[in-house]
Design an enzyme around this catalytic site. Sequence first.
Site, PDB file in Angstrom:
ATOM      1  N   GLU A   1       0.974  -1.296   0.095  1.00  0.00           N
ATOM      2  CA  GLU A   1       0.042   0.062   0.088  1.00  0.00           C
ATOM      3  C   GLU A   1       0.867   1.277  -0.135  1.00  0.00           C
ATOM      4  O   GLU A   1       1.888   1.362   0.569  1.00  0.00           O
ATOM      5  CB  GLU A   1      -0.933  -0.085   1.180  1.00  0.00           C
TER       6      GLU A   1
ATOM      7  N   CYS B   1       2.776   8.275   2.031  1.00  0.00           N
ATOM      8  CA  CYS B   1       3.286   7.524   3.066  1.00  0.00           C
ATOM      9  C   CYS B   1       3.493   6.218   2.188  1.00  0.00           C
ATOM     10  O   CYS B   1       2.557   5.513   1.591  1.00  0.00           O
ATOM     11  CB  CYS B   1       2.228   7.219   4.031  1.00  0.00           C
TER      12      CYS B   1
ATOM     13  N   CYS C   1       5.096  -6.857   7.762  1.00  0.00           N
ATOM     14  CA  CYS C   1       5.895  -6.513   8.738  1.00  0.00           C
ATOM     15  C   CYS C   1       6.399  -7.832   9.821  1.00  0.00           C
ATOM     16  O   CYS C   1       5.466  -8.290  10.400  1.00  0.00           O
ATOM     17  CB  CYS C   1       5.628  -5.218   9.547  1.00  0.00           C
TER      18      CYS C   1
ATOM     19  N   CYS D   1       4.007  -5.377  16.740  1.00  0.00           N
ATOM     20  CA  CYS D   1       3.606  -4.596  17.885  1.00  0.00           C
ATOM     21  C   CYS D   1       2.015  -4.751  17.820  1.00  0.00           C
ATOM     22  O   CYS D   1       1.298  -5.066  16.821  1.00  0.00           O
ATOM     23  CB  CYS D   1       3.634  -3.075  17.062  1.00  0.00           C
TER      24      CYS D   1
ATOM     25  N   CYS E   1      -1.073  -2.840  15.880  1.00  0.00           N
ATOM     26  CA  CYS E   1      -0.576  -2.410  14.340  1.00  0.00           C
ATOM     27  C   CYS E   1      -1.351  -3.721  13.693  1.00  0.00           C
ATOM     28  O   CYS E   1      -0.953  -4.684  13.632  1.00  0.00           O
ATOM     29  CB  CYS E   1       0.792  -2.232  14.233  1.00  0.00           C
TER      30      CYS E   1
ATOM     31  N   CYS F   1      -2.680   5.310   9.915  1.00  0.00           N
ATOM     32  CA  CYS F   1      -1.577   4.554  10.492  1.00  0.00           C
ATOM     33  C   CYS F   1      -1.996   3.269  11.189  1.00  0.00           C
ATOM     34  O   CYS F   1      -2.608   3.272  11.925  1.00  0.00           O
ATOM     35  CB  CYS F   1      -0.751   5.448  11.947  1.00  0.00           C
TER      36      CYS F   1
HETATM   37  N1  SAH Z   1       7.215   0.044  11.212  1.00  0.00           N
HETATM   38  C1  SAH Z   1       7.803   1.577  11.150  1.00  0.00           C
HETATM   39  C2  SAH Z   1       6.989   2.486  10.445  1.00  0.00           C
HETATM   40  C3  SAH Z   1       5.669   2.045  10.198  1.00  0.00           C
HETATM   41  S1  SAH Z   1       4.576   2.371  11.074  1.00  0.00           S
HETATM   42  C4  SAH Z   1       7.418   2.002  12.655  1.00  0.00           C
HETATM   43  O1  SAH Z   1       6.879   1.335  13.531  1.00  0.00           O
HETATM   44  O2  SAH Z   1       7.622   3.126  13.113  1.00  0.00           O
HETATM   45  C5  SAH Z   1       4.014   4.029  11.258  1.00  0.00           C
HETATM   46  C6  SAH Z   1       3.557   4.444  12.459  1.00  0.00           C
HETATM   47  O3  SAH Z   1       2.135   3.972  12.756  1.00  0.00           O
HETATM   48  C7  SAH Z   1       4.212   4.174  13.736  1.00  0.00           C
HETATM   49  O4  SAH Z   1       4.685   5.147  14.429  1.00  0.00           O
HETATM   50  C8  SAH Z   1       3.165   3.388  14.712  1.00  0.00           C
HETATM   51  O5  SAH Z   1       3.757   3.319  15.881  1.00  0.00           O
HETATM   52  C9  SAH Z   1       2.071   3.701  14.240  1.00  0.00           C
HETATM   53  N2  SAH Z   1       0.671   2.963  14.446  1.00  0.00           N
HETATM   54  C10 SAH Z   1       0.825   1.584  14.470  1.00  0.00           C
HETATM   55  N3  SAH Z   1      -0.402   1.206  14.618  1.00  0.00           N
HETATM   56  C11 SAH Z   1      -1.207   2.017  14.774  1.00  0.00           C
HETATM   57  C12 SAH Z   1      -2.434   2.248  15.168  1.00  0.00           C
HETATM   58  N4  SAH Z   1      -3.270   1.136  15.350  1.00  0.00           N
HETATM   59  N5  SAH Z   1      -3.110   3.726  15.453  1.00  0.00           N
HETATM   60  C13 SAH Z   1      -2.117   4.451  15.296  1.00  0.00           C
HETATM   61  N6  SAH Z   1      -0.809   4.405  15.060  1.00  0.00           N
HETATM   62  C14 SAH Z   1      -0.315   3.131  14.800  1.00  0.00           C
HETATM   63 FE1  SF4 Z   2       5.559  -3.145  12.152  1.00  0.00          FE
HETATM   64 FE2  SF4 Z   2       3.450  -1.913  12.542  1.00  0.00          FE
HETATM   65 FE3  SF4 Z   2       5.352  -2.257  14.465  1.00  0.00          FE
HETATM   66 FE4  SF4 Z   2       5.375  -0.420  12.556  1.00  0.00          FE
HETATM   67  S1  SF4 Z   2       4.010  -0.480  14.084  1.00  0.00           S
HETATM   68  S2  SF4 Z   2       7.007  -1.990  13.360  1.00  0.00           S
HETATM   69  S3  SF4 Z   2       4.523  -1.457  10.879  1.00  0.00           S
HETATM   70  S4  SF4 Z   2       4.231  -4.057  13.440  1.00  0.00           S
END
Ligand code: SAH
Ligand code: SF4
Length: 354
Positions: free
Chosen positions: A94, A107, A114, A118, A121, A338
Site C-alpha cells: 500500500e 506514505c 512486517c 506491535c 498495528c 497509521c
Molecule cells: N514500522 C515503522 C513504520 C511504519 S508504522 C514503525 O513502526 O515506526 C508507522 C506509525 O504508525 C508508527 O509510529 C506506529 O507506531 C504507528 N501505528 C501503528 N499502529 C497504529 C494504530 N493502530 N494507530 C495509530 N498509529 C499506529
Molecule cells: Fe511493523 Fe506496525 Fe510495528 Fe511499524 S508499528 S514496526 S509496521 S508492526
Amino acid sequence: MEQALVGLDAAEIGELLGRVWGGGVPSFRARQVYEAVYHQRVSGAAGISTLPKELRERLAGALPSGLPEADHCYESTDGTKRYLLRLADGKSVETVLMPEGERYTFCISSQVGCPVNCRFCLTALLGLERNLTAGEIVGQVLFAAGANGLSAEVSKLNVVMMGQGEPLLNLENVLKATRLLVDPKGVGLSERRLTLSTSGIIPKMLELGKSPLRPKLAISLNASTEEQRRELMPVTRKYHLSDLMEACRAYPLRPWERLTFEYVLLKGVNDTDADARRVVKLAANLKCKVNLIALNPGPGIPYGTPDQARVDAFQQIVRRAVPCFVRKPRGRDIYAACGQLKRMSEENLLPVVG
Ligand code: SAH
Ligand code: SF4
C-alpha cells in the site's frame, strides 16, 4: 542487479546499455535514461524519446520498467487516497497520498507486511512476506506522483516511510531508494522532506547515522516505561528502551534536523498523566519533537482509542517541555490511517487475497 529499470542507478544503467547493445554506447546515454526514468518519469524505455529508436527498442525488450500498477484506489472523504499496488510477483502493498492544502504527503511501504509484532498495528498481523526492492520503494513515489500529476520537485511534497514494514530491516534497499529519491537529477525530492520511521532497531540506527544521504529519523516510542514497551512492542525485549534512548542521544543529527518521537495513545494503557510526565523525562535534553496519535482502531486490535480530552491533557503535559503535536487521523474510513495498512478491501473490510 534488479530485474527492472526503475531501481537502477546511473552506473547500473550504463552496464545494462553495454549489455543490450554489446558495448560502445556513449556514457551520456546512461544519464539520459536515468533522467528520463526518475526525473521525467517516463513510464518505460519505449518512451525515452532522446534515445535512438533501435537502442530504445532493445532496452524495452530487455527488461520491464518495474513501475507498480494500481489494483485499487480507495478515496476518503478527507481527500486521502489509498492505493493497493500490485508488484511484479503478484504481491501487493500500500501507498497512501494525503493532500493538505498545497502540501502533499506520500506514505510509502518498505516491506510487504512486517515482522515486528506491535500489538496495536494491523500490518503486524500480515507477518513479513518480503522486503521491497529499491525500485519498488522509489516506484511508489513515481506512481503516486504520476497518478496525481504532481512534480516531485514541488517544494510541498513530503515522503514518509511509514507504510507497511520496518524500513530499518530493509536498510540497504531503503538507502539506495533514498539516493535515487533525493538526487536532483533523479526524482529530485528534498532530503529534508523524506522521513523514515522505526520501531527502534538499534544497530541499524547506527548504520543509518553513518550514511551521508539519509532520511530524517522518527522513532515509534509508544510507551513510557521499559515494561510497558515490552508488552506493546515485543521488539523491546531485544532492543531495550534504555538502549534505544541512548542510541537517540548518540544519533548524529544534521544541523537542520531534530528527532521525531511518535506515540500512539491507547486508552487506559499508556495515556495517563504519569505516562506523559515520563515521556517528558525521556525526551528531555534531546533535540526532538513528539507526535501523538490516538489509536486508529481495527479488527483484532485489543485496545481502545482515548477521547479527545485525554489526548489534549497528555499533549498539555508534554508540551511544557518539548514541542508536541497531535496527528489528526487521515483516511480512517478507507483503512488508510497509521497502523491500518492490511490490504483491506472497502466492501467488506477483509484482507484482499494475494
Ligand atoms: N514500522 C515503522 C513504520 C511504519 S508504522 C514503525 O513502526 O515506526 C508507522 C506509525 O504508525 C508508527 O509510529 C506506529 O507506531 C504507528 N501505528 C501503528 N499502529 C497504529 C494504530 N493502530 N494507530 C495509530 N498509529 C499506529
Ligand atoms: Fe511493523 Fe506496525 Fe510495528 Fe511499524 S508499528 S514496526 S509496521 S508492526
